[in-house]
Scaffold this active site. Structure first.
Site, PDB file in Angstrom:
ATOM      1  N   LYS A  67       0.866  -1.184   0.000  1.00 39.15           N
ATOM      2  CA  LYS A  67       0.000   0.000   0.000  1.00 39.15           C
ATOM      3  C   LYS A  67       0.894   1.223   0.000  1.00 39.15           C
ATOM      4  O   LYS A  67       1.793   1.341   0.831  1.00 39.15           O
ATOM      5  CB  LYS A  67      -0.924   0.030   1.219  1.00 39.15           C
ATOM      6  CG  LYS A  67      -1.836   1.268   1.217  1.00 39.15           C
ATOM      7  CD  LYS A  67      -2.862   1.245   2.331  1.00 39.15           C
ATOM      8  CE  LYS A  67      -2.261   1.582   3.660  1.00 39.15           C
ATOM      9  NZ  LYS A  67      -3.295   1.760   4.715  1.00 39.15           N
ATOM     10  N   GLN A 139     -12.356   8.113  11.572  1.00 40.34           N
ATOM     11  CA  GLN A 139     -12.173   6.675  11.749  1.00 40.34           C
ATOM     12  C   GLN A 139     -13.029   6.113  12.875  1.00 40.34           C
ATOM     13  O   GLN A 139     -13.402   4.937  12.856  1.00 40.34           O
ATOM     14  CB  GLN A 139     -10.700   6.378  12.018  1.00 40.34           C
ATOM     15  CG  GLN A 139     -10.379   4.924  12.272  1.00 40.34           C
ATOM     16  CD  GLN A 139     -10.647   4.014  11.078  1.00 40.34           C
ATOM     17  OE1 GLN A 139     -10.340   4.379   9.947  1.00 40.34           O
ATOM     18  NE2 GLN A 139     -11.228   2.854  11.326  1.00 40.34           N
ATOM     19  N   SER A 199      -5.037  10.729  17.837  1.00 40.17           N
ATOM     20  CA  SER A 199      -3.698  10.900  17.249  1.00 40.17           C
ATOM     21  C   SER A 199      -2.774  11.657  18.192  1.00 40.17           C
ATOM     22  O   SER A 199      -1.901  12.392  17.757  1.00 40.17           O
ATOM     23  CB  SER A 199      -3.805  11.637  15.911  1.00 40.17           C
ATOM     24  OG  SER A 199      -4.448  12.891  16.078  1.00 40.17           O
ATOM     25  N   THR A 221      -2.280   4.636  17.945  1.00 37.95           N
ATOM     26  CA  THR A 221      -0.833   4.751  18.074  1.00 37.95           C
ATOM     27  C   THR A 221      -0.134   3.939  17.000  1.00 37.95           C
ATOM     28  O   THR A 221      -0.108   2.714  17.046  1.00 37.95           O
ATOM     29  CB  THR A 221      -0.387   4.288  19.468  1.00 37.95           C
ATOM     30  OG1 THR A 221      -1.161   4.968  20.445  1.00 37.95           O
ATOM     31  CG2 THR A 221       1.076   4.595  19.704  1.00 37.95           C
ATOM     32  N   LYS A 226       3.853   8.571  19.655  1.00 37.40           N
ATOM     33  CA  LYS A 226       2.424   8.637  19.966  1.00 37.40           C
ATOM     34  C   LYS A 226       2.124   7.854  21.243  1.00 37.40           C
ATOM     35  O   LYS A 226       2.763   6.840  21.522  1.00 37.40           O
ATOM     36  CB  LYS A 226       1.584   8.069  18.813  1.00 37.40           C
ATOM     37  CG  LYS A 226       1.267   9.042  17.691  1.00 37.40           C
ATOM     38  CD  LYS A 226       0.265   8.412  16.750  1.00 37.40           C
ATOM     39  CE  LYS A 226      -0.213   9.369  15.672  1.00 37.40           C
ATOM     40  NZ  LYS A 226      -1.237   8.724  14.817  1.00 37.40           N
TER      41      LYS A 226
END
Length: 321
Positions: A67, A139, A199, A221, A226
């Protein structure tokens, strides 16, 4: 080469398809039949964008590819496009010839939601009734829709830094016929399952916010630095993940490992539970934590499913390449 454009994805793949594809590839990873390639992720120095590649090979599902894409933070405000943009490329593992190009935006949202719902199915208590959501961005809606299909939930509690975004989660809960309640982080102690999808680089919640017996899916994460939850919560949890190498370097577990509170040997691949090699949850009081870092094989598995469905439904475009 088969081409399945972004606009066609919604009419092809379902949450059930994505769930099955992700569950199967997690199992293949744990059994050694599939592996991910090293991730490349770079700030390109243009439009503040992050761009990279995730790939791998699933020898059981025979999916090979990558991807390509990333995050363009100004897309929505400047161009009316979503900030995450990606495309999946599949190759014939027997010849190396390109086999398919598949739109990767909706695919990414569905595979990420499928990962957390796979963890909920295999690790949450069977009597889980209250669903908690920390985060209410784009999301989060996908996460909640998928999660509500795993158990007979009776209530959803939602919290977000920007509470004006919570009506989006309320709509999803209403679609499923489940009452929605705006809560605070202290109220998450009522939840039997909690998904965090933010985030942030500074922890939002910790052990004081999560009750014994809760299943927690930390899905935000995926980058060094993060951190969604305090290390005290990670330390008292039994940790499962998609890939251990990513969990300890860029996942939620990275900080607990760095602090010496956990080691890589304390972390189990979710695929081992799916395969029956690990019991998963061992008591009703155990806190289980799924560290969802996102792996390339998830994308390939769902993309391969989409290609099969496109061919079956006569919606695939084939070009000589």
């Amino acid at each position: 080469m088969i081409i399945v454009p972004e606009a066609a994805i919604a009419d092809l793949i379902t949450r059930a398809n994505a769930f099955t594809a992700v569950e199967q590839v997690f199992a293949a990873m744990s059994s050694g039949d599939a592996y991910n390639f090293p991730v490349i992720r770079e700030a390109i120095g243009h439009e503040d964008a992050l761009y990279g590649f995730k790939g791998g090979f699933d020898g059981k599902g025979m999916a090979l590819g990558l991807k390509a894409g990333g995050y363009w933070p100004h897309n929505m405000e400047r161009r009316g496009l979503i900030n995450h943009q990606s495309t999946v490329f599949l190759f014939d593992p027997d010849t190396g010839k390109v086999a398919a190009m598949v739109g990767g935006n909706l695919l990414t949202a569905l595979r990420t939601a499928a990962a957390s719902s796979v963890s909920i199915k295999h690790l949450a208590r069977k009597d889980a009734k209250v669903m908690g959501m920390i985060g209410a961005g784009h999301q989060a809606k996908f996460q909640l829709r998928a999660a509500l299909e795993t158990h007979q939930f009776e209530k959803v509690i939602g919290w977000n830094y920007h509470p004006e975004m919570l009506p989006g989660l309320a709509e999803v809960a209403e679609e499923a016929g489940v009452p929605f309640e705006v809560g605070d982080l202290d109220g998450m102690v009522e939840a039997d399952v909690v998904i965090s999808i933010t985030s942030v680089f500074s922890p939002i919640f910790g052990a004081a916010h999560i009750s014994p017996g809760t299943h927690l899916a930390c899905m935000g994460t995926d980058t060094i630095g993060k951190q969604e939850c305090e290390t005290d919560l990670v330390a008292k949890s039994t940790i499962f993940t998609d890939e251990i190498a990513q969990s300890i370097t860029l996942g939620e577990a990275q900080h607990a490992v760095k602090a010496g509170l956990k080691t890589k040997d304390d972390i189990t691949e979710i695929g081992a539970v799916i395969n029956g090699k690990h019991p998963g949850r061992t008591s009703d009081d155990e806190i289980t934590l799924f560290d969802g870092t996102g792996v390339g094989l998830q994308d390939l598995a769902v993309a391969a499913s989409i290609v099969d469905l496109a061919i079956e439904k006569g919606m695939a475009t084939e070009v000589d390449f």
